[in-house]
Design an enzyme around this catalytic site. Structure first.
Site, short mmCIF file in Angstrom:
data_model
loop_
_atom_site.label_atom_id
_atom_site.label_comp_id
_atom_site.label_asym_id
_atom_site.label_seq_id
_atom_site.Cartn_x
_atom_site.Cartn_y
_atom_site.Cartn_z
N SER A 12 0.74 -1.17 -0.23
CA SER A 12 -0.19 0.03 -0.11
C SER A 12 0.81 1.37 0.12
CB SER A 12 -1.10 -0.01 1.28
OG SER A 12 -0.23 0.06 2.41
N ARG A 94 12.83 -7.74 5.91
CA ARG A 94 14.02 -8.39 6.07
C ARG A 94 14.94 -7.36 6.68
NH1 ARG A 94 13.48 -13.73 6.03
NH2 ARG A 94 15.81 -13.69 5.73
N LEU A 96 18.64 -5.94 7.11
CA LEU A 96 19.82 -5.86 6.36
C LEU A 96 21.18 -6.06 7.11
CD1 LEU A 96 17.73 -3.46 4.04
CD2 LEU A 96 18.57 -5.71 3.16
N HIS A 112 8.67 3.38 8.87
CA HIS A 112 8.29 2.57 10.21
C HIS A 112 6.88 3.08 10.81
CE1 HIS A 112 9.34 -0.07 13.57
NE2 HIS A 112 9.02 1.03 14.45
N GLN A 176 -1.59 8.05 7.46
CA GLN A 176 -0.29 9.10 7.59
C GLN A 176 0.89 8.65 6.76
OE1 GLN A 176 -1.16 11.93 8.55
NE2 GLN A 176 -3.14 11.15 8.93
C1 GAR Z 1 3.80 -0.65 6.69
O1 GAR Z 1 2.66 -0.34 7.93
C2 GAR Z 1 5.35 -0.26 6.97
O2 GAR Z 1 5.36 0.90 7.91
C3 GAR Z 1 5.48 -1.29 7.84
O3 GAR Z 1 5.03 -2.73 6.97
C4 GAR Z 1 3.74 -1.94 6.51
C5 GAR Z 1 3.61 -2.50 4.88
O4 GAR Z 1 2.58 -2.11 4.41
N1 GAR Z 1 7.06 -1.59 7.74
C6 GAR Z 1 7.62 -2.06 8.94
O5 GAR Z 1 6.95 -2.67 9.89
C7 GAR Z 1 9.21 -2.11 8.63
N2 GAR Z 1 9.87 -2.76 9.84
P1 GAR Z 1 2.43 -2.02 2.91
O6 GAR Z 1 2.91 -3.17 2.31
O7 GAR Z 1 0.97 -2.01 2.76
O8 GAR Z 1 3.15 -0.88 2.54
#
Ligand code: GAR
Length: 219
Positions: A12, A94, A96, A112, A176
């Site tokens: 997304s 993952r 890194l 994040h 957001q």
């Molecule tokens: C998002 O909420 C992003 O902030 C989080 O994973 C989700 C991915 O959603 N990322 C982490 O937790 C990174 N450690 P998306 O695939 O719909 O963008």
């Protein structure tokens, strides 16, 4: 600014970035080119989003490279084939290696789902609720060797409601995320970001209503 985006799942945030190129979006008319989307999972829904937008996709399956260093090398090789100015982690799940991170120093960013440095790691929304914080949110930051640390580019906060559960809170934060990630790319494309000698990212941005306080509960 040539961008390679790394995803693991839903995509997304990737969609928000690609759609921000439309008229009126944060990336409209900006010199940003999405060169390729790479996933570590062949079944990531985000790959179809990339394809819908005519962006090349590749899969570097982490299961074919059981050792982290070997996976990171294979990934970097595919990324570098696209000569990116910026590598964007958009739900890339993952960890890194320090070598990988060093290779992309100052051109690797992540989003994040928490107001860092609070709640690095996983399950951020449940942990925020358990801690009883009244504001939660998301952070776009440069990636450094330490997980979910690194110079902060932009954050957005949302109020935590008394009746929230992790899913409801996550949905409000995600709105957001989709707003601030395109902003961060715009500022980078415009050369308005620098990391100072203390490791703090300085953005010469329009201040807008940045002084408006978000207070929760509002009383
Ligand atoms: C998002 O909420 C992003 O902030 C989080 O994973 C989700 C991915 O959603 N990322 C982490 O937790 C990174 N450690 P998306 O695939 O719909 O963008």
């Amino acid at each position: 600014m040539r961008v390679v985006t790394l995803i693991s799942g839903r995509g997304s945030n990737l969609r928000a970035l690609l759609e921000a190129r439309r008229p009126g979006g944060a990336l409209a008319g900006q010199p940003v080119e999405f060169a390729c989307v790479i996933s570590n999972r062949a079944d990531a829904a985000g790959l179809a989003i990339a394809a819908e937008h005519g962006i090349a996709t590749e899969v570097v399956d982490h299961r074919q490279h059981p050792e982290r260093a070997a996976f990171d090398r294979a990934l970097a090789e595919r990324i570098d084939a696209h000569r990116p100015d910026l590598v964007v982690l958009a739900g890339f799940m993952r960890i890194l290696s320090p070598e990988f991170v060093r290779h992309y120093e100052n051109r690797l960013i992540n989003i994040h789902p928490a107001l860092l440095p609070a709640f690095p790691g996983l399950d951020t929304h449940a942990r925020a609720l358990a801690a009883g914080v009244k504001l939660h949110g998301c952070t776009v930051h440069f990636v450094t060797a330490e997980v979910d640390a690194g110079p902060i580019l932009v954050q957005a906060a949302v109020p935590v409601r008394a009746d929230d559960d992790p899913a409801r809170l996550a949905a409000r934060v995600l709105v957001q995320e989709h707003r601030v990630y395109p902003l961060a790319l715009r500022w980078l494309a415009q050369g308005r970001v620098r990391v100072d000698e203390h490791g703090v990212a300085r953005v010469s941005a329009d201040t807008g209503d940045a002084d408006a306080a978000l207070v929760s509960p509002s009383g």
